[in-house]
Design a protein around this motif. Sequence first.
Motif, mmCIF file in Angstrom:
data_model
loop_
_atom_site.group_PDB
_atom_site.id
_atom_site.type_symbol
_atom_site.label_atom_id
_atom_site.label_comp_id
_atom_site.label_asym_id
_atom_site.label_seq_id
_atom_site.Cartn_x
_atom_site.Cartn_y
_atom_site.Cartn_z
ATOM 1 N N GLN A 1 0.826 -0.993 -0.011
ATOM 2 C CA GLN A 1 0.014 -0.072 -0.007
ATOM 3 C C GLN A 1 0.889 1.240 0.122
ATOM 4 O OE1 GLN A 1 -3.209 0.420 -0.230
ATOM 5 N NE2 GLN A 1 -2.858 2.669 -0.226
ATOM 6 N N ASN A 2 1.887 1.172 0.980
ATOM 7 C CA ASN A 2 2.923 2.450 0.784
ATOM 8 C C ASN A 2 3.475 2.608 -0.508
ATOM 9 O OD1 ASN A 2 2.169 2.750 3.487
ATOM 10 N ND2 ASN A 2 3.886 1.643 4.268
ATOM 11 N N ASN A 3 3.906 1.452 -1.350
ATOM 12 C CA ASN A 3 4.448 1.686 -2.477
ATOM 13 C C ASN A 3 3.775 2.233 -3.678
ATOM 14 O OD1 ASN A 3 7.045 0.793 -1.192
ATOM 15 N ND2 ASN A 3 6.502 -1.449 -1.832
ATOM 16 N N ARG A 4 2.351 2.070 -3.638
ATOM 17 C CA ARG A 4 1.387 2.508 -4.444
ATOM 18 C C ARG A 4 1.005 3.758 -4.132
ATOM 19 N NH1 ARG A 4 -0.973 -2.622 -3.288
ATOM 20 N NH2 ARG A 4 -2.483 -1.574 -2.045
ATOM 21 N N ARG A 5 2.071 4.745 -4.631
ATOM 22 C CA ARG A 5 1.882 6.304 -4.530
ATOM 23 C C ARG A 5 2.189 7.162 -5.584
ATOM 24 N NH1 ARG A 5 6.714 4.158 -3.839
ATOM 25 N NH2 ARG A 5 8.582 5.661 -3.982
ATOM 26 N N VAL A 6 1.812 8.395 -5.488
ATOM 27 C CA VAL A 6 2.211 9.590 -6.476
ATOM 28 C C VAL A 6 3.072 10.706 -5.335
ATOM 29 C CG1 VAL A 6 1.869 11.238 -8.111
ATOM 30 C CG2 VAL A 6 0.469 9.136 -8.217
ATOM 31 N N GLU A 7 4.501 10.819 -5.675
ATOM 32 C CA GLU A 7 5.048 11.972 -4.940
ATOM 33 C C GLU A 7 4.604 13.103 -5.553
ATOM 34 O OE1 GLU A 7 8.779 10.158 -4.830
ATOM 35 O OE2 GLU A 7 8.296 8.803 -2.993
ATOM 36 N N PHE A 8 4.656 14.060 -4.826
ATOM 37 C CA PHE A 8 4.602 15.378 -5.173
ATOM 38 C C PHE A 8 5.987 16.402 -4.651
ATOM 39 C CE2 PHE A 8 -0.083 16.286 -5.819
ATOM 40 C CZ PHE A 8 -0.164 15.048 -5.876
ATOM 41 N N THR A 9 6.708 16.864 -5.520
ATOM 42 C CA THR A 9 7.905 17.790 -5.169
ATOM 43 C C THR A 9 7.710 19.024 -5.692
ATOM 44 O OG1 THR A 9 9.105 15.829 -5.292
ATOM 45 C CG2 THR A 9 10.513 18.086 -5.409
ATOM 46 N N LEU A 10 7.434 20.246 -4.684
ATOM 47 C CA LEU A 10 7.519 21.442 -5.237
ATOM 48 C C LEU A 10 8.817 22.067 -5.217
ATOM 49 C CD1 LEU A 10 4.644 22.776 -2.952
ATOM 50 C CD2 LEU A 10 4.648 22.841 -5.293
ATOM 51 N N TYR A 11 9.041 23.074 -6.415
ATOM 52 C CA TYR A 11 10.270 23.878 -6.478
ATOM 53 C C TYR A 11 10.187 25.107 -7.126
ATOM 54 C CZ TYR A 11 10.516 21.492 -10.899
ATOM 55 O OH TYR A 11 10.261 21.107 -12.269
#
Length: 453
Positions: free
Chosen positions: A443-453
């Motif tokens: 479950q943890n591996n099924r993800r979409v990461e957001f990175t602001l810059y």
Amino acid sequence: MNLRFLKLSALALGLIVSSETFAQDSVSAPLAVPPVFSPASSFSTWSFGINAGVLAPTVIAGKNDFTKWKADLGYGAYIKKQIWPAFGIQANFLGGKLKADNSRDWGNGTAPVSPYTNYETLVKYSASLNAYWSLANIYWMNRTNVIQPYLTAGYGWMGYDVDITNSAGTTRFNPEATVHESFIPVGAGLKFGLSNNLMLDLGYQMNFVDGDNLDGYRAGPQSDKFSYTHIGLEFALGGKTKPALSSYNPVAALEADYIARNAALQADLAAERARNAAQLAQMNTDWARFKMDSDGDGVSDYFDKCPNTPAGTQVDGAGCEIKVTNTTVNPVRVVVTEEDRRVVAEAIKNLEFDFAKATIRPSSYPSLNRVADLLKSKDFSLKLAGHTDNVGSDAANLKLSKDRAESVKSYLVSQGANPSRIEATGYGESQPISSNKTASGRQNNRRVEFTLY
């Protein structure tokens, strides 16, 4: 009789020779040769003819009951259906008079022994159906068949009346009245093409009667016979542009087709050579331009959009001068606050997709809307990285992760975010953050990461 026969033969020969000369002088252009394998509709297959000539009670090397025959006028007509170029069917009609007497000996000093001195037979009609062979299409290899020798043979029926005079000078009408007999006509001749639908006809026909009463004198078990030497005209029925089928020469048509095809091929080859020569000349011209750099700016004339650039001028790839503008732009510093990170983290926490799909569930919209507002208000850039667990194939997981990241980007853009500031990438199962051996880890591996810059 032999002298008279020789005179008539010479006359017929003279007519043939003179008519041949006339035909050759009259045909100003050869008859049209239709294309090879032309249908029958391209030709005139019906024709009719009229003729007149010498009717005589004798044939070549024939024996008669009277010693001296006399030539008289004969007349005829026919209609013909051409089946093939060399064969047709012809219906003939012939009429006229036949005359002969015993006024001389048999040519060997022997006087005729006969109770009759002369006779006159009126041929009221003779009708026959004949086969017609045009020999020009078989043996002559000329292109247009202006001269056509032909043969005919058939079977017919005739009716005639006879007046005969005995040695006492008494003339009596044949007591049998009008006599009806069958006969066999055999003929030969020459035809000369005067135009596409007109021919001059010269012919000789021998007619063998099935009986010995043509002259009113039954001298023995032999058949009477008579000849018809004629000159006439044959008219082709049909359009003026259609040549007669009897004038068609298949060999000439094949030759004409070969010549036309060869000429067309030669013309195509000449045109192709001209095109190739022009292309080669253009290639040589382009190559010369490609190698030449007239203004020495390092860009060949072929690509140089700005020729004659002054020496030492810095140019771009098109050979045009590069203009440098000394404008200083103060960069805008982008600062990401803790509140901004909290908004993004909440969006990550609440982001849900349909099972094994890239479809975002509506429950995720509110938090994604706040991320969209953040991107619009602060002009941030955002990187989206999609990840999956190890369930399924590598290729399928990589595609799913990419599709989910793209799905999030599409939603944010639909809410007004700048698409040029959002990068969406999929990594599949290659970057796990937990073990894939447990349900919670997957479950943890099924993800979409957001990175602001």
